[in-house]
Write a protein that holds these residues in place. Structure first.
Motif, short mmCIF file in Angstrom:
data_model
loop_
_atom_site.label_atom_id
_atom_site.label_comp_id
_atom_site.label_asym_id
_atom_site.label_seq_id
_atom_site.Cartn_x
_atom_site.Cartn_y
_atom_site.Cartn_z
N ILE A 204 0.85 -1.19 0.00
CA ILE A 204 0.00 0.00 0.00
C ILE A 204 0.88 1.24 0.00
O ILE A 204 1.70 1.43 0.91
N ASP A 205 0.73 2.04 -1.01
CA ASP A 205 1.44 3.32 -1.07
C ASP A 205 0.60 4.36 -0.33
O ASP A 205 -0.53 4.63 -0.72
N HIS A 206 1.16 4.93 0.73
CA HIS A 206 0.34 5.83 1.55
C HIS A 206 0.28 7.25 0.99
O HIS A 206 -0.31 8.14 1.60
N VAL A 207 0.94 7.48 -0.12
CA VAL A 207 0.74 8.64 -0.98
C VAL A 207 1.26 9.96 -0.41
O VAL A 207 2.05 10.65 -1.05
N ASP A 208 0.81 10.33 0.79
CA ASP A 208 1.11 11.68 1.29
C ASP A 208 2.57 11.83 1.71
O ASP A 208 3.24 10.87 2.05
N GLY A 209 3.04 13.07 1.67
CA GLY A 209 4.40 13.38 2.11
C GLY A 209 4.42 14.55 3.06
O GLY A 209 3.58 15.45 2.97
N PHE A 258 -2.14 6.05 7.81
CA PHE A 258 -3.60 6.16 7.94
C PHE A 258 -4.26 6.03 6.57
O PHE A 258 -5.30 5.39 6.43
N ASN A 259 -3.66 6.65 5.59
CA ASN A 259 -4.22 6.65 4.24
C ASN A 259 -3.99 5.28 3.59
O ASN A 259 -3.01 5.08 2.88
N GLY A 260 -4.89 4.37 3.85
CA GLY A 260 -4.78 3.00 3.34
C GLY A 260 -4.82 1.97 4.46
O GLY A 260 -5.15 0.81 4.24
N ARG A 286 7.77 10.02 3.14
CA ARG A 286 6.61 9.28 2.64
C ARG A 286 6.63 7.87 3.24
O ARG A 286 7.60 7.51 3.91
N LYS C 3 -6.17 1.08 -1.83
CA LYS C 3 -6.86 1.31 -0.56
C LYS C 3 -6.74 2.75 -0.09
O LYS C 3 -7.37 3.14 0.87
N ASP C 233 3.75 19.25 2.06
CA ASP C 233 4.70 18.59 1.17
C ASP C 233 5.42 19.64 0.33
O ASP C 233 4.85 20.20 -0.60
#
Lengths: 344, 344, 344
Positions: A204-209, A258-260, A286, C3, C233
């Motif tokens: 799962i890539d949690h995307v945010d940085g 959290f994101n995922g 990230r 997700k 970011d």
């Protein structure tokens, strides 16, 4: 006689030695609020008393990692002030929630010693326990560090390397008393994904940085009463930067996850952990996760999920960890292996 | 009519005048947590309810300097908004612990006035008292500042210079009710050194350094509701830096002094203090102390120790204070003379 | 299946749709302390339990804007993650004080939709309600944002533009139960100016300026669990700066307005608001206010005052808002229209 503490050197440790670490700490609503200011923490169980009560707890506990940082911070003056490297963690278990108003202290026992072949340093293994004001253990983990010798001519101790399980067995996980995810509110938790929705091997890539500033990591590290000079004193390095406490990266990555993984509510075990590369102010952190294992628990509606939580600086689009020779990629900051609890 | 407050000028003060300062403040667990995030504060009495209870108190009080900053901050709009310089402190005494949930307010009485010979400014002496919600004094100190005149032609007041003792007499120190160091836990406090281990004239290099960021000192100074523009407005100076509130340096130095003075638990008197040189973001603050005096107290196991606490920027290896002509060395930020309580 | 949450796009909204926003939050003394550290907040009702009790309340409530930020922050993942612009606020009312220990959650209903003529985005109007743990509404406001479409070919919804009053009528203001300014202490509040002293049309320059650092606005924005990437970011922009959350500017301006409006104690309505220009770290925020209207209330000694609160970066000496063509001047950051309560 100098009254300041130079810290322990390798030859100061004895197998079986128990160290009562200094400065007990009462944690409360203030520490909780700061945790939310320092990290983008959103897991509902640690954000809302109501949500926690609906999950069978008496209220919202202090974040598991907040408890970890407080317990860990106390060990720094005794264990890692003269450490060359923080080598690893094993067999970490959260044993009881920490509630606002609890007072934590730490004790460590030396369980392993091994002098390095060059004779100037050695590895020390300690089992550290966090205890509350009732002397109940709230956290227990093994950590090993490489520590300098004061005197290279000091005799080497007998080598004892503890036998450490690579993973906490699911049956050994301690589920907080009363925890019940039967009436779990997925809307309020923020994501619909249940334990059954995650597959072993899934990434799962949690995307945010989040780009880190000097002021932030120093506020955090002080809050945990971690006194290691490298985190605070810009004159330690030519570039004026301060090495960021590895635990700051752990909490940042956990919060980003959290994101995922909004429903991976409680961390109950720390199987292993490596601070793969140093982190500095200006780095944009990230995170990505990999599902390593799953297990059922006896608590109603509660499943356990074993996660690899990886923090990176810069781009983590490849979700890759190591190069062909098994070395961590330069952008990897953290490789953490833990068990979390999730609604089934 | 302008509604903003231009602050008082020298000719606005009258001998005997009492100023009720604005904005009472309830302090609680949040302020305590922030204090631990802003400063590397580790004195056990202010960190742990359990430790404080074992010392005969009803719980862990708010840090003495936190109480000082809150009381002091309220005086800024009335006393030092137009101040050219903060000249000194005297006869400061902490009179009662401040507990989480207490509400503090401040009152000052003008006790001295002296116009400068150039006619454009003058010195104002005030005795400031911090009071809790029961109107009990918790802190009392004299401070004098140089304040600009609004109108250089305003007549000079009669010169009254208060007679200030250079040191609070040991018999005048107020020991918090119930304080008892008979069962003091030196392990948990962090150092083995007792009152009897310190010699008058002894100097202690506190070793550690903390590099200060703009965000940190502004968070702190706002928390004490200190509104002096120089701490917040980068357009005040060509280099965009903000002058750091002197109290921030006091708290930083006090926290750093843990390393060597972990058992100097409570500050009970402020005999004198000078902000020797300005401090700016990017400075690395270090500290050293000198034992100036010692005295016994009536409380069980409690000794008093008079300390000079010095903060420096950069290297303080020499532990030197002034040059041959009696001027503070350029690296000295703070020279504070106080009484603290220590286990015998 | 990914997700992580990509956020809603324009075509995901339906008229009448109700969104229960995630992550309820218990707010307490810690959040209050942080609010005072992040902003130069000095309004006495939010600083002192004693002062608030003397005004008929059961204690000092959480700052109105703190409540706003917490409620607003929860809506970000559902409403503005893919927003191009935050277009406006209307009909905002604070309905009940938020007390330390309360748990807040948010719900929004879609009350308007209008696809833009270019077909790639649209405007979404939502009415957001903040609710406490008893499911009592504490705050209610309308906000509209421009949101990207995922698929430009998705059909346009029927255009519905809600009919929004430009101002909350004085009779609709909700005065907190028990509020009574009959015994108001102007000394402790910090200024002598009563409701009757303010004239409609009067402008007040709040004088003070605060230069903002990256660490500060990120701490604040995280504390409100606002997850918008642009605030955190640095890799989002070539210059490495992060766009500051508009609410940070609102709170900064409100806190600065103490100097001249110390007695505008409670904000009870948000009539309108525009984030006129972006704010970045390094900007020095100043504020001025204009009295737009006044009204009496039924509560003893309590008057209502309608204020335009303007935040600027750099010099605001002219107290000007727009150029000749009706465009906001480049130095204007915020134009907020609100009702506050003041002692008569």
């Amino acid at each position: 006689m100098t009254k300041t503490d130079p810290g322990r050197f390798f030859e100061d440790y004895r197998l079986g030695q128990v160290i009562r670490h200094a400065v007990p700490r009462t944690v409360a609503e203030g520490e909780r609020a700061l945790y939310h200011a320092l990290y983008p923490a959103r897991h509902a169980l640690y954000s809302s008393d109501e949500f926690a009560t609906n999950c069978g707890l008496e209220g919202s506990p202090m974040d598991d990692l907040l408890a970890f940082h407080v317990v860990f911070g106390k060990t720094v003056p005794d264990v890692s002030l003269n450490a060359v490297a923080n080598l690893g963690y094993a067999q970490g278990r959260w044993l009881a929630p920490v509630w606002p108003g609890d007072t934590l202290r730490s004790e460590s026992q030396v369980i392993g010693l091994k002098q390095n072949s060059n004779g100037t340093s050695g590895v020390v293994w300690v089992r550290t326990q966090g205890l509350n004001q009732m002397d109940e253990p709230v956290l227990d983990y093994v950590r090993w560090v490489m520590v300098r010798k004061r005197d290279a001519d000091a005799p080497a101790p007998e080598t004892v390397v503890p036998d450490l399980a690579p993973v906490v067995a699911p049956g050994d996980l301690v589920i907080p008393e009363g925890l019940d995810f039967s009436d779990y509110d997925f809307d309020l938790a923020g994501e619909p994904h249940r334990w059954g929705d995650y597959q072993i091997g899934e990434k799962i890539d949690h995307v945010d940085g989040v780009t880190i500033e000097e002021a932030e990591h120093m506020l955090a590290t002080r809050l945990w009463q971690n006194t290691a000079k490298v985190h605070f004193d810009a004159t330690n390095r030519d570039d004026g930067r301060r090495l960021i406490y590895g635990g700051h990266v752990i909490s940042m990555a956990r919060a980003l996850s959290f994101n995922g993984l909004a429903n991976a509510q409680m961390i109950v075990a720390l199987n292993a952990g490596a601070h793969a590369n140093p982190c500095f102010a200006g780095d944009t952190v990230r995170a990505w996760s990999e599902v390593l294992d799953k297990a059922d628990t006896d608590a109603p509606g509660v499943g356990a999920i074993r996660l690899r939580l990886v923090a990176t600086k810069g781009d983590s689009a490849a979700l890759a960890l190591k190069d062909n020779e098994g070395r961590y990629l330069p952008e990897v900051l953290l490789d953490l292996d833990c068990w979390a609890l999730m609604p089934e």
